[in-house]
Design an enzyme around this catalytic site. Structure first.
Site, short mmCIF file in Angstrom:
data_model
loop_
_atom_site.label_atom_id
_atom_site.label_comp_id
_atom_site.label_asym_id
_atom_site.label_seq_id
_atom_site.Cartn_x
_atom_site.Cartn_y
_atom_site.Cartn_z
N HIS A 225 -1.76 5.94 -2.51
CA HIS A 225 -0.79 5.06 -3.19
C HIS A 225 0.17 4.40 -2.22
O HIS A 225 0.16 4.69 -1.01
CB HIS A 225 -0.03 5.86 -4.27
CG HIS A 225 0.76 7.03 -3.74
ND1 HIS A 225 1.96 6.88 -3.11
CD2 HIS A 225 0.51 8.37 -3.77
CE1 HIS A 225 2.43 8.08 -2.76
NE2 HIS A 225 1.56 9.00 -3.15
N CYS A 241 -0.90 13.76 -1.29
CA CYS A 241 -1.41 12.40 -1.47
C CYS A 241 -1.43 11.66 -0.13
O CYS A 241 -0.88 12.14 0.86
CB CYS A 241 -0.52 11.63 -2.44
SG CYS A 241 -0.61 12.25 -4.12
#
Lengths: 443, 128
Positions: A225, A241
């Site tokens: 992201h 992440c």
């Protein structure tokens, strides 16, 4: 008549001579002026080829070669920080600081030359889809176009030691623009401990840590992201992440279809060749696996040495491993000019503005401020102001010079609420006890 | 009588004459001796004068040498003093340089520690 014509000729010659002298005197003035306005920096005797731009993301991969790009250098200007330089040239913070171990990350000296490690050895993995090397904190996206292969590479922020990014094969299951962040309970608990109560969901906007785009992976709740903290790219700061600069995630998002395979590897030592030259790129191994990785590397190099029937400079190998600067370095024993040439970085012109560099708004008389620190050391004050400026979202900060100290002032803020919120963030994120400064009521 | 007188006279005069003769010879001898002694005295005086002159010259030389020696000792002492002073100044400078170096190293360490601390705080602040 002939006397007249002779006279006229000599007169013309005189005028020509006078004209020539005038021209010469003009060029003389120009020369002396150029000498007077010479730059204060030492001028290189050799002509330096400066480039305005350098390739930083997209490269063509030549058949059978593993090394892409080329290193560069840029001269630091006043008020630059390494994170600003890193973002402009699509590098992570650790990448740029490892390549420049003697340069202060937040307060580099103007005029210093900084190495941009824009040369990369591709990870030892299939060149297909997305490959992420955690050790180099870099994502590689491969595209095959008929017979040619291209690779686009971006720096990434990865998971911490407590919450590491998992390795292995995965794929993209869905994509979302302007994603909503559903706060995991573990993160909510962490924040609660610090006195920061998070909502259950954070909608798109500047407070959303996922940024503007997200690629959801099939493994657990891991995502690739964007971020609202661009200065975290190239750090171990996520909960597993992979974070990209806002401008990079947009490009990756647009260019990655659902079902794209994603392979996450952890390779601190990368070996590759280009133009018959063997290169080694080393990144500091994150854990005790360092010895094992080193053993694997030596085994691989011995096999290459045997196959190539050419000696490897083992002293150089040791040096590259110890320094771990993340720059591909030729490791065959020297003797060929191409090796020297291969390691030579290109000089890049400093851009007029650095992309994404935090801007500090002008001071306002009737605004709210927060006194973040009052210190005696100028560098310390400047470093703190730079760190505050690089928070996400940004908290503008500057240094005020007093007679015997330096004050770091955050602001201006439009109202008391904003100022108090900034003070709270300074406390939670940086453990700074800021003092809220109200606007002058008499003013 | 006359004979006796003559004899007596002869006995008296002859020895007297003989005595007179003897005195002249002796005088000559004495005079010769005196001359010799005089010459010897002259020589002795000359020798003494020469010895005195030589002694004087030797004393002058000795004085000169002594003065030079004294000067040399003084100069050596001065040099030694100056060398000691230089050594002291050098030691002082070295000590000051070492102190400066130590202070700079301490400052650098403190600065490094501060930078590392700031870096750690920054890294922590970059978490979600």
């Amino acid at each position: 008549m002939s006397r007249i014509s002779n006279l006229s000729l000599s007169h013309n010659q005189l005028r020509l001579a006078a004209f020539c002298m005038f021209i010469l005197s003009i060029s003389g003035c120009a020369t002396s002026k150029s000498v007077q306005t010479a730059p204060p920096f030492p001028v290189h005797r050799e002509p330096v080829l400066r480039e305005k731009e350098i390739e930083r993301n997209r490269f063509t991969v030549a058949q059978g070669e593993d090394v892409i790009g080329r290193p560069a250098v840029v001269r630091i200007e006043k008020d630059d920080t390494l994170p600003d330089i890193a973002r402009h040239f699509s590098l992570g913070i650790k990448e740029i600081s490892a390549a420049n171990p003697k340069v202060d990350v937040w307060v580099p000296e103007a005029g210093e030359r900084v190495v941009l490690p824009l040369s990369f050895i591709l990870p030892d993995a299939p060149r297909k889809g997305i490959v992420v090397n955690l050790a180099s904190m870099r994502l590689f996206q491969y595209k095959e176009d008929g017979t040619s292969l291209s690779v686009t590479t971006y720096p990434v922020g990865i998971g911490t030691d407590e919450r590491p990014t998992p390795t292995g094969r995965m794929h993209v299951v869905r994509k979302a623009a302007r994603p909503t962040w559903h706060v995991p309970s573990s993160i909510a608990a962490d924040h609660r401990k610090k006195g920061d109560i998070l909502p259950k969901t954070v909608p798109p906007g500047p407070e959303n840590p996922l940024g503007e785009y997200a690629l959801y992976l099939n493994k657990g709740s891991y995502l690739i992201h964007g971020t609202n903290k661009p200065a975290s790219i190239g750090l171990t700061a996520t909960n597993g992440c992979l974070r990209l600069y806002p401008e990079n995630i947009k490009a990756l998002f647009d260019d990655t279809p659902v079902k794209t395979p994603v392979l996450i590897v952890d390779q601190p030592y990368l070996v590759g060749q280009r133009n018959g030259v063997l290169y080694l790129e080393a990144h500091g191994p994150a854990d005790e696996s360092g010895a094992l990785e080193s053993e694997k590397l030596h085994k691989k190099l011995r096999a290459i040495e045997k196959q190539a029937a050419r000696a490897i400079d083992w002293k150089k190998v040791k040096e590259v491993q110890a320094e771990a600067r993340g720059i591909p370095v030729p490791i065959f024993e020297s003797g060929r000019g191409t090796e020297m040439e291969a390691a030579k970085p290109v000089e890049v012109e400093h851009p007029e503005t650095l992309y994404g560099k935090p801007e500090i708004p002008a001071l306002k008389l009737h605004a709210w401020y927060v006194l973040a620190a009052d210190v005696r050391d100028r560098i310390e004050a400047r470093r703190l102001a730079a760190i505050i400026n690089h928070q996400g979202p940004q908290i503008p900060a500057r240094v005020f010079e007093k007679s015997e100290s330096y004050r770091v002032i955050a602001g201006p803020f439009n109202d008391g609420g904003e100022a108090k919120e900034a003070a709270k963030r300074l406390k939670i994120d940086l453990e700074i006890d800021g003092i809220v400064i109200e606007p002058d009521k008499n003013g | 009588m006359k004979k006796s007188l003559l004899l007596i006279a002869m006995v008296l005069i002859l020895p007297t004459l003989m005595i007179g003769c003897a005195t002249t010879g002796q005088l000559e001898k004495v005079q010769a001796e005196q001359k010799m002694i005089d010459a010897k005295a002259d020589q002795a005086m000359k020798d003494a004068q020469a010895a005195k002159a030589a002694a004087d010259a030797a004393r002058v030389k000795a004085d000169e040498t002594s003065a030079r020696a004294e000067n040399a000792i003084k100069a050596a002492a001065e040099m030694e003093k100056a060398a000691a002073e230089r050594e002291r100044v050098a030691a002082e400078k070295e000590r000051a340089a070492a102190e400066r170096e130590k202070a700079a190293a301490e400052k650098a360490t403190v600065s490094d520690e501060k930078a590392k601390k700031a870096e750690a705080a920054f890294e922590k602040s970059m978490k979600k």
